[in-house]
Design an enzyme around this catalytic site. Structure first.
Site: not given
Length: 564
Positions: A142, A297, A299, A301
């Site tokens: 993340s 960010d 990834d 999400d």
């Protein structure tokens, strides 16, 4: 085993020469040995996350393979489809770990679909649902620093794995030996058809589905919206620009953060929740037309925004953006008269209760759930099983995670960036800014100011320190915080709500969670919870006042007292 016994076990294994040299290099460093071998890296409901390197308490090809073997063993013992999907982000080793997971699943006869290039976490959630999978995996840490990577695990509904299956996977992992050789190579499983790359049709299907969540798409083009965007060297670059490009947004990309970079050299901590994550964006925004700054960010999400103000920029919190998006969506749908009866919006408990006031003003029910987007996804699943998924309007959590639509069951920065641009375009059309809209919410509903404090703990016993901190707070609840009296204590571990004024106790009808909430009457709250994946304890503050000055002063007093 002691940490030295684990270390010797790894030293005695048949490892490549470079791995043996890495182990020999730390032979005399007791603290490093204890950190790497003091325990096994824990598999929780969000999967595993850790620093990359050799050791049982590190993320490496051996701990990743073992975790994937545990996932395969769990799925093989269920009635779920023996199909899996895997995605990965821009971090070091992400593609390697994704292929290792694919091999482990294929060895158990599980047909595995793998993205052939970087893909955001929500695209994995979407693929799990579209491909009829029994589970899914994302290789990502993340928003953590570049030294970290992780495995996020998903169930058949595209939602992060819940407690019960995660407990079974944990049990399966514990019974699996380290260093079991792979039976075939990745390419051999590809040739056999057990591993396949995800088709481009899934990408286009995702784009069309996201675009369908727009409310007034033509307005963006008419507004001539100018956006500065940074993918923070992650997966958002292609999908976010694809969506915004189709809608006619004028996008200036932060060049030094455009391409994938596992070192995150221009942003050591690629977390859009922090102001520092947008430093490079501010530089670009001073040299080009800019109505809005967007940052996703690694990834993709989570998304954060900042807007020009005077000679500088104001970065909004996750709570502020969540409340603004909710208000925009509810206002637009109210005008269209298409909000279904019994409609609901969802927030996590640690997110701003200002959202409750906004929902109530539109006659929409607010559902509060435990921290973690899987609980928002679980509420969407409940509606889906009732044939009422159209009642889900919007969900968010304060850590910059948002979702509109039921196509995915995790937060999605791609749909969120689209909605933010649409909201900004609507305000620009009316001669207003995002800050004007935020001031309007506060003036209408009261000033709900929030702050998140993260206490990071170190050492091999860091998780034990976090547990001790929570136990101490439970045993020593303050009578007042910042001058505001503590009136109610909600303990989500014992699932009991206790009114300190009357002594009355009521049951909390939510899953058990190690979280403590101290209610300060109508003046706010403090919530404490340890992270499920990292050695830290987070404190979430909310201060409520009639003026911004009142709320700010109370918030500052609360933080000072709790910090001491």
């Amino acid at each position: 085993m002691t940490f030295m016994e684990r270390y010797q076990f790894w030293c005695n294994a048949e490892l490549p020469e470079d791995a043996k040299q890495e182990l020999l290099a730390i032979a005399e460093d007791a603290e490093e040995l204890k950190s790497r071998f003091g325990s096994d890296l824990q598999f929780g409901t969000a999967g595993m996350r850790g620093i990359m390197g050799l050791g049982s308490n590190r993320l490496n090809r051996y701990t990743v393979r073992r975790a994937a073997q545990g996932m395969a063993a769990w799925l093989s013992g269920t009635d779920l489809p023996k199909i899996a999907a895997i995605g990965y982000d821009s971090r070091h080793n992400s593609q390697l770990f994704a292929e290792i997971c694919a091999i482990a699943l294929a060895e158990s006869g599980i047909k595995t679909w793998l993205y052939d290039k970087l893909a955001p976490t929500p695209m994995l959630s979407y693929a799990v649902r579209q491909l009829g999978c029994g589970c899914g995996i994302v290789i990502s840490a993340s928003h953590n620093a570049g030294a970290y990577n992780g495995i996020k695990c998903y169930g058949p509904d595209g939602c992060q794995m819940t407690d019960e299956p995660a407990a079974i996977v944990t049990e399966k992992i514990a019974s699996i030996e380290y260093f079991i050789p792979e039976s075939k190579s990745f390419s051999e499983f590809m040739e056999a058809g057990l591993i396949k790359y995800i088709d481009q049709d899934i990408w286009e299907g995702y784009y069309q589905t996201v675009l369908a969540e727009s409310i007034e798409p033509d307005m963006i083009r008419r507004a001539g919206l100018n956006v500065v965007y940074t993918p923070l060297c992650g997966t958002g670059n292609i999908p976010v620009r694809e969506i915004l490009g189709r809608l006619g947004v004028n996008v200036a990309v932060v060049a030094c953060q455009e391409q994938p970079d596992g070192d995150f050299k221009t942003c050591e901590y690629p977390n859009p929740e922090t102001d520092a994550a947008l430093n490079e964006s501010y530089k670009v925004a001073r040299s080009v037309p800019c109505d809005l700054i967007l940052g996703t960010d690694p990834d993709a999400d989570r998304v954060a925004i900042a807007v020009p103000s005077g000679d500088g920029f104001v970065k909004l919190t996750g709570n502020e953006l969540g409340c603004l998006l909710m208000d925009y969506i509810l206002k637009a749908r109210t005008a269209r008269k298409d909000i279904p009866e019994g409609a609901e919006v969802i927030r996590s408990l640690v997110s701003s209760p200002l959202a409750d006031q906004i929902a109530a003003s539109y006659g929409v029910q607010m559902k509060t759930v435990l921290t973690g987007f899987k609980y928002i996804g679980g509420e969407i699943l409940r509606l889906e099983e009732l044939g009422e998924e159209d009642k889900f309007i919007f969900g968010f959590e304060e850590s910059c995670g948002y979702l509109k639509g039921t196509y995915a069951r995790d937060k999605d920065a791609v749909v969120a960036t689209m909605l933010v641009c649409e909201m900004a375009a609507a305000l620009k059309r009316d001669g207003k800014t995002i800050l004007d809209a935020l001031d309007g919410l506060y003036a209408t509903h009261g000033y709900y100011l929030a702050h998140v404090q993260s206490i990071e703990l170190t050492g091999a016993d860091a998780m034990e320190k976090a547990a001790a901190m929570m136990a101490n707070l439970r045993s020593n609840v303050p009578q007042a915080i910042g001058g505001a009296v503590v009136t109610v204590v909600n303990d989500y571990l014992s699932r009991v709500s206790r009114d300190l004024e009357t002594g009355k106790e009521d049951a909390i009808h939510l899953p058990k969670s190690n979280m403590l909430e101290l209610i300060l009457g109508q003046q706010g709250s403090v919530i404490a919870r340890p992270s499920g994946t990292e050695p830290k304890v987070k404190f979430y503050y909310t201060a409520v006042g009639q003026t911004k000055a009142d709320s700010k002063a109370l918030l500052e007093r609360m933080i000072v007292q709790m910090s001491e």
